[in-house]
Scaffold this motif. Sequence first.
Motif, short mmCIF file in Angstrom:
data_model
loop_
_atom_site.label_atom_id
_atom_site.label_comp_id
_atom_site.label_asym_id
_atom_site.label_seq_id
_atom_site.Cartn_x
_atom_site.Cartn_y
_atom_site.Cartn_z
N ILE A 141 0.86 -1.18 0.00
CA ILE A 141 0.00 0.00 0.00
C ILE A 141 0.90 1.23 0.00
O ILE A 141 1.93 1.26 0.68
CB ILE A 141 -0.90 0.02 1.25
N ILE A 142 0.50 2.24 -0.74
CA ILE A 142 1.19 3.53 -0.69
C ILE A 142 0.39 4.44 0.22
O ILE A 142 -0.81 4.62 0.04
CB ILE A 142 1.28 4.18 -2.09
N GLU A 143 1.04 5.01 1.22
CA GLU A 143 0.39 5.96 2.12
C GLU A 143 1.04 7.32 1.92
O GLU A 143 2.22 7.50 2.18
CB GLU A 143 0.54 5.52 3.58
N VAL A 144 0.23 8.27 1.44
CA VAL A 144 0.69 9.65 1.29
C VAL A 144 0.23 10.41 2.52
O VAL A 144 -0.95 10.35 2.89
CB VAL A 144 0.13 10.28 0.01
N LYS A 145 1.15 11.09 3.14
CA LYS A 145 0.85 11.89 4.33
C LYS A 145 1.14 13.35 3.99
O LYS A 145 2.27 13.69 3.63
CB LYS A 145 1.72 11.48 5.53
N PHE A 146 0.10 14.18 4.08
CA PHE A 146 0.25 15.61 3.84
C PHE A 146 0.01 16.36 5.15
O PHE A 146 -0.88 16.00 5.91
CB PHE A 146 -0.73 16.12 2.79
N GLN A 147 0.78 17.40 5.36
CA GLN A 147 0.67 18.21 6.57
C GLN A 147 -0.77 18.67 6.81
O GLN A 147 -1.26 18.62 7.93
CB GLN A 147 1.62 19.42 6.47
N GLU A 148 -1.45 19.10 5.75
CA GLU A 148 -2.80 19.64 5.87
C GLU A 148 -3.82 18.62 6.38
O GLU A 148 -4.80 18.98 7.02
CB GLU A 148 -3.30 20.18 4.52
N VAL A 149 -3.60 17.36 6.09
CA VAL A 149 -4.55 16.30 6.45
C VAL A 149 -4.05 15.47 7.61
O VAL A 149 -4.81 15.11 8.51
CB VAL A 149 -4.82 15.38 5.22
N ASP A 150 -2.75 15.14 7.60
CA ASP A 150 -2.19 14.16 8.52
C ASP A 150 -1.26 14.73 9.58
O ASP A 150 -0.82 14.00 10.47
CB ASP A 150 -1.42 13.10 7.72
N GLY A 151 -0.89 16.01 9.45
CA GLY A 151 0.03 16.60 10.41
C GLY A 151 1.47 16.17 10.20
O GLY A 151 2.33 16.40 11.05
N MET A 152 1.75 15.54 9.08
CA MET A 152 3.12 15.14 8.72
C MET A 152 3.23 15.11 7.21
O MET A 152 2.22 15.16 6.51
CB MET A 152 3.48 13.79 9.33
N GLU A 153 4.44 14.99 6.71
CA GLU A 153 4.69 15.09 5.29
C GLU A 153 5.66 14.00 4.84
O GLU A 153 6.84 14.05 5.13
CB GLU A 153 5.31 16.47 5.02
N LYS A 154 5.13 12.97 4.15
CA LYS A 154 5.98 11.92 3.61
C LYS A 154 5.12 10.95 2.80
O LYS A 154 3.91 10.95 2.90
CB LYS A 154 6.72 11.17 4.71
#
Length: 188
Positions: free
Chosen positions: A162-175
Amino acid sequence: MALTREKSQLMSTSEIDRTLVRLAHEILEKSTDLDQLAFIGIRRRGVPLAQRLAKKIEAIEKRVVPVGILDINLYRDDLSTVGNKPVVSDTHIDFSVQGKDIILMDDVLYTGRTIRAALDALFDHGRPARVQLLVLIDRGHRELPIEARFIGRTVQTTDVEIIEVKFQEVDGMEKVLLCERVADKQAV
């Protein structure tokens, strides 16, 4: 219930940003009429992607690209398996899509079913002149004839990954992470 385990980090904050700069330049190179250009982000992580790319293009070209937000939950073909009451968020498109050059954006392209639903939802708002797809990650395994015109990165995956995209705006982190489904006992 299956859980996931992180296998590796595919992109860091700076790698995501560099990829978005490249994608912004690609959009500009391939767009014939910037006055007709508009972005639609698929809720959830397609939205910050669209907003960030609009800001990057504004910084480069000194022009505002309209950004809309599209919720596709009621258009999904697996609605009956999602539950009795799907969570429906707002679609917010405060410009006419009629005749526009729309770039539809999502974080990960997998089977193509999300994009099919997004196209159905989008065309309920009018008839764009053209619709192109931009994704941060294309992981393959298509079930429908859907292809992205703009791709941040192509990552070959297996069916258990699975690819998990984490964005600051949604997840509070970026990776961006490559994870794998594991049985409950193995997840610990």
